[in-house]
Design an enzyme around this catalytic site. Structure first.
Site, PDB file in Angstrom:
ATOM      1  N   CYS A  57      22.269 -19.741  -8.782  1.00  8.61           N
ATOM      2  CA  CYS A  57      21.254 -20.571  -8.123  1.00  8.61           C
ATOM      3  C   CYS A  57      20.897 -21.708  -9.074  1.00  8.61           C
ATOM      4  O   CYS A  57      20.285 -21.483 -10.114  1.00  8.61           O
ATOM      5  CB  CYS A  57      20.015 -19.728  -7.795  1.00  8.61           C
ATOM      6  SG  CYS A  57      18.594 -20.703  -7.293  1.00  8.61           S
TER       7      CYS A  57
ATOM      8  N   HIS B  72      -7.472 -11.649  -6.689  1.00  4.14           N
ATOM      9  CA  HIS B  72      -8.807 -12.230  -6.499  1.00  4.14           C
ATOM     10  C   HIS B  72      -9.797 -11.693  -7.527  1.00  4.14           C
ATOM     11  O   HIS B  72      -9.809 -10.490  -7.819  1.00  4.14           O
ATOM     12  CB  HIS B  72      -9.332 -11.885  -5.104  1.00  4.14           C
ATOM     13  CG  HIS B  72      -8.708 -12.715  -4.019  1.00  4.14           C
ATOM     14  ND1 HIS B  72      -8.897 -14.066  -3.933  1.00  4.14           N
ATOM     15  CD2 HIS B  72      -7.929 -12.381  -2.962  1.00  4.14           C
ATOM     16  CE1 HIS B  72      -8.237 -14.540  -2.879  1.00  4.14           C
ATOM     17  NE2 HIS B  72      -7.641 -13.533  -2.273  1.00  4.14           N
TER      18      HIS B  72
ATOM     19  N   ILE C  64      -2.829 -14.116  -4.562  1.00  4.65           N
ATOM     20  CA  ILE C  64      -3.885 -14.222  -5.570  1.00  4.65           C
ATOM     21  C   ILE C  64      -4.420 -12.838  -5.939  1.00  4.65           C
ATOM     22  O   ILE C  64      -4.688 -12.008  -5.063  1.00  4.65           O
ATOM     23  CB  ILE C  64      -5.044 -15.093  -5.038  1.00  4.65           C
ATOM     24  CG1 ILE C  64      -4.518 -16.498  -4.784  1.00  4.65           C
ATOM     25  CG2 ILE C  64      -6.211 -15.131  -6.023  1.00  4.65           C
ATOM     26  CD1 ILE C  64      -5.458 -17.349  -4.010  1.00  4.65           C
TER      27      ILE C  64
ATOM     28  N   ARG D  80      -2.591 -11.139   8.856  1.00  7.95           N
ATOM     29  CA  ARG D  80      -3.573 -10.248   8.224  1.00  7.95           C
ATOM     30  C   ARG D  80      -3.890  -9.073   9.157  1.00  7.95           C
ATOM     31  O   ARG D  80      -4.010  -9.259  10.369  1.00  7.95           O
ATOM     32  CB  ARG D  80      -4.884 -10.986   7.961  1.00  7.95           C
ATOM     33  CG  ARG D  80      -4.772 -12.251   7.128  1.00  7.95           C
ATOM     34  CD  ARG D  80      -6.112 -12.948   7.144  1.00  7.95           C
ATOM     35  NE  ARG D  80      -6.142 -14.198   6.414  1.00  7.95           N
ATOM     36  CZ  ARG D  80      -5.862 -15.383   6.923  1.00  7.95           C
ATOM     37  NH1 ARG D  80      -5.458 -15.486   8.194  1.00  7.95           N
ATOM     38  NH2 ARG D  80      -5.958 -16.476   6.196  1.00  7.95           N
TER      39      ARG D  80
ATOM     40  N   CYS E 292      18.976 -24.385  -8.540  1.00 12.22           N
ATOM     41  CA  CYS E 292      17.578 -24.855  -8.536  1.00 12.22           C
ATOM     42  C   CYS E 292      16.723 -24.003  -9.484  1.00 12.22           C
ATOM     43  O   CYS E 292      15.897 -24.512 -10.228  1.00 12.22           O
ATOM     44  CB  CYS E 292      16.973 -24.774  -7.141  1.00 12.22           C
ATOM     45  SG  CYS E 292      17.871 -25.638  -5.873  1.00 12.22           S
TER      46      CYS E 292
ATOM     47  N   ILE F  23       0.846  -1.199   0.000  1.00 12.41           N
ATOM     48  CA  ILE F  23       0.000   0.000   0.000  1.00 12.41           C
ATOM     49  C   ILE F  23       0.886   1.256   0.000  1.00 12.41           C
ATOM     50  O   ILE F  23       0.668   2.175  -0.799  1.00 12.41           O
ATOM     51  CB  ILE F  23      -0.955  -0.013   1.224  1.00 12.41           C
ATOM     52  CG1 ILE F  23      -1.860  -1.267   1.172  1.00 12.41           C
ATOM     53  CG2 ILE F  23      -1.780   1.264   1.290  1.00 12.41           C
ATOM     54  CD1 ILE F  23      -2.740  -1.381  -0.052  1.00 12.41           C
TER      55      ILE F  23
ATOM     56  N   CYS G 184      23.413 -21.793  -3.056  1.00  7.16           N
ATOM     57  CA  CYS G 184      23.831 -20.506  -3.626  1.00  7.16           C
ATOM     58  C   CYS G 184      24.070 -19.425  -2.572  1.00  7.16           C
ATOM     59  O   CYS G 184      24.690 -18.407  -2.867  1.00  7.16           O
ATOM     60  CB  CYS G 184      22.815 -20.017  -4.659  1.00  7.16           C
ATOM     61  SG  CYS G 184      21.182 -19.663  -3.981  1.00  7.16           S
TER      62      CYS G 184
ATOM     63  N   LYS H  30     -11.811 -17.381   3.390  1.00  6.03           N
ATOM     64  CA  LYS H  30     -11.934 -17.938   2.039  1.00  6.03           C
ATOM     65  C   LYS H  30     -11.627 -19.429   2.057  1.00  6.03           C
ATOM     66  O   LYS H  30     -11.769 -20.093   1.041  1.00  6.03           O
ATOM     67  CB  LYS H  30     -10.974 -17.219   1.092  1.00  6.03           C
ATOM     68  CG  LYS H  30     -11.335 -15.755   0.863  1.00  6.03           C
ATOM     69  CD  LYS H  30     -10.376 -15.105  -0.107  1.00  6.03           C
ATOM     70  CE  LYS H  30     -10.785 -13.701  -0.522  1.00  6.03           C
ATOM     71  NZ  LYS H  30     -10.697 -12.704   0.538  1.00  6.03           N
TER      72      LYS H  30
ATOM     73  N   VAL I  81       8.510   4.487  13.301  1.00  4.34           N
ATOM     74  CA  VAL I  81       7.818   5.682  13.796  1.00  4.34           C
ATOM     75  C   VAL I  81       7.297   5.408  15.209  1.00  4.34           C
ATOM     76  O   VAL I  81       6.615   4.401  15.445  1.00  4.34           O
ATOM     77  CB  VAL I  81       6.646   6.056  12.853  1.00  4.34           C
ATOM     78  CG1 VAL I  81       5.818   7.187  13.436  1.00  4.34           C
ATOM     79  CG2 VAL I  81       7.184   6.425  11.472  1.00  4.34           C
TER      80      VAL I  81
END
Ligand SMILES: Cc1cc2nc3c(=O)[nH]c(=O)nc-3n(C[C@H](O)[C@H](O)[C@H](O)COP(=O)(O)OP(=O)(O)OC[C@H]3O[C@@H](n4cnc5c(N)ncnc54)[C@H](O)[C@@H]3O)c2cc1C
Length: 479
Positions: free
Chosen positions: A397, A49, A47, A310, A399, A12, A439, A249, A172
């Site tokens: 790396c 959504h 996702i 969350r 992988c 955000i 790595c 969800k 802050v």
């Protein structure tokens, strides 16, 4: 004196900084951590959504579909990893089918396009690994999976390149109103700004309360996950959701942009917003729930567990308001906050303009980000490319097949680097099966070479996560 000071460099804060960087403004972005995107914006389900489930009366419902469109535009503009997988919300019984009808209608109200109700046969044709108990599904094509930390970092990189100042390790602790500005105190410094934006995630209620009367309370809610290795195969093509409840969800099974399978999250209110531990009991619960939808899920392929917190709140919607003169809350941004981030930033900036912030566009703002992913270069062109750019000829790396060139350019893109995980999030090294075991030391060497930071000071992740303690061999010493 800054025109705008943004507290919090999650998605955000970074989306707001990105949008503000197109105007002639003096903007400061602050975060308490040593990198951007170290809160919910890195540890979530990733996702974009579709928008079938938020209540149309909420900001979540109003912003969701616009958010999907804007995210998909930004994927191209900022070069972000994204897969338009679509979502399938499955029904196990008649009650679930009734709920899916309700979500279909809700989706229409929210403006979701292309939804279809599928019968059992069509559902299984599309997703053969679903449980035989599944009798139908809601298909939502306009949705997908994104690389959430890359999304956040990309916006921060462009914002900084276009003139936004970023200060990390700045927590802050107090905000005071002066006659013509705010005084923002951190643990080490003090800043002045005419406008303040609160994008502090799980701490957004604390920041709000430094300025004005309490209006909402964050209830940090943890969700835990399994990440399965690519060897698990293409178990599902779309994001598979069980039928949602008003609270969650549900446990979903999702492909990722890196072709892994992600399983989770649960939902548990916790008291400590920093507690990102995972627990055996919850992981067992998640595995059981997920196997009800997709019985063949093989948890022996697990390469990582993690959890995200969350910013759920008693307000139960995004808190997007001017709460005091020149003080904007972009607070309590829970799911679908990732999807809605660009719209939340745009709406927030409109509110700042109504408060008097002057938005004069720069003549030559460049909002794009370009980078090279070696894997995406066609085989036939690679030899010539390496001749011109030898650093891309060295795989660091194994992988994920990430080259030295990708790591070096990630370091040079403008944001400060303090940790191995900062490189993981920017270049993708260490994301694979060995999780950086091979790595890691080589990436440390490259960070030291490029930035001059001593290997002893390079962290694994957040402050205090030192990797090396001392030298084990020293040619100058006899012992
Ligand atoms: C488990 C889980 C699953 C989710 N799944 C999805 C999904 O699939 N799709 C979707 O759209 N959304 C999803 N979300 C929601 C989405 O991840 C969030 O809404 C979004 O990341 C919130 O971004 P933010 O910038 O508000 O918060 P954050 O990313 O948490 O950023 C807040 C920042 O503020 C900083 N900060 C806090 N206090 C201070 C302070 N005092 N001083 C300085 N800095 C401070 C923090 O360090 C942090 O960097 C999920 C969230 C979680 C946790």
């Amino acid at each position: 004196m800054f025109d705008v000071l943004i507290i919090g460099a999650g998605i955000i804060g970074c989306a707001t900084a990105y949008k503000l960087s197109q105007f002639n403004l003096n903007v400061l972005l602050l975060d308490k951590e040593n990198d951007v995107s170290l809160g919910a914006s890195r540890a979530n389900t990733a996702i974009i959504h579709g928008g079938y489930d938020p209540d149309p009366a909420t900001l979540m419902g109003k912003y969701n579909v616009k958010g999907v469109k804007r995210c998909i535009e930004l994927v191209d503009i900022l070069n972000i990893e994204f897969k338009k997988s679509g979502s399938l919300i499955i029904a196990f019984d008649e009650n679930d089918l009734i709920k899916l009808d309700m979500y279909y209608d809700r989706g229409l109200l929210n403006g979701v396009e292309g939804m279809e109700m599928l019968d059992g046969e069509e559902t299984h044709r599309r997703e053969p690994n679903l449980s035989e108990e599944v009798i139908g599904a809601l298909w939502v094509p306009e949705s997908g999976v994104i690389n959430p930390w890359e999304f956040t970092i990309a916006m921060a990189e462009v914002a900084v390149r276009e003139g936004v100042q970023l200060e990390l390790n700045q927590k802050v602790i107090d905000i005071q109103k002066a006659s013509d500005c705010y005084l923002i105190k951190t643990e080490t410094d003090q800043f002045q700004a005419r406008y303040v934006v609160n994008a502090a995630g799980v701490y957004s209620d604390k920041i709000h309360n430094m300025v004005t009367e309490p209006a909402f309370k964050i209830n940090p809610t943890r969700g835990q996950y399994f990440l399965l290795d690519r060897s698990a195969g293409e178990t599902v093509k779309a994001v598979i959701f069980p039928c949602p409840t008003e609270l969650t969800k549900g446990i979903l099974i999702s492909p990722t942009v890196h072709d892994n399978i992600l399983v989770g999250p649960d939902s548990e209110v916790i008291s400590d917003p920093e507690d990102t531990s995972t627990t055996r009991e919850t992981l067992d619960f998640i595995a059981k729930q997920a196997q009800r939808s997709v019985p063949c899920l093989d948890f022996r392929c697990n390469i990582r567990n993690y959890s995200g917190i969350r910013a759920n709140s008693d307000y139960n919607d995004f808190f997007v308001k001017i709460s005091a003169p020149n003080f904007l809350d972009l607070a309590a941004i829970k799911s679908p906050g990732l999807t809605c981030a660009p719209i939340i930033a745009e709406e927030g900036i409109k509110l700042l303009a109504e408060e008097g912030l002057k938005l004069n566009k720069k003549a030559n703002w460049d909002g794009t980000r370009k980078l090279i992913r070696f894997k995406e270069i066609p085989e036939a062109e690679r030899a010539d490319f390496i001749k011109e750019n030898p650093e891309y000829g060295r795989i660091i790396c194994r992988c994920e097949h990430i080259t030295e060139g990708e790591i070096v350019t990630a370091i040079r893109r403008g944001l400060p680097i303090f940790s191995l995980d900062a490189i993981k999030r920017r270049a993708g090294s260490g994301l694979g099966r060995c999780q950086g075991g091979f790595c890691g030391p080589r990436v440390q060497e490259i960070i030291t070479r490029e930035t001059g930071i001593s290997p002893l000071d390079i962290l694994l992740d957040k402050a205090g996560s030192y990797i090396l303690v001392d030298q084990t061999k020293n040619a100058d010493k006899e012992d």
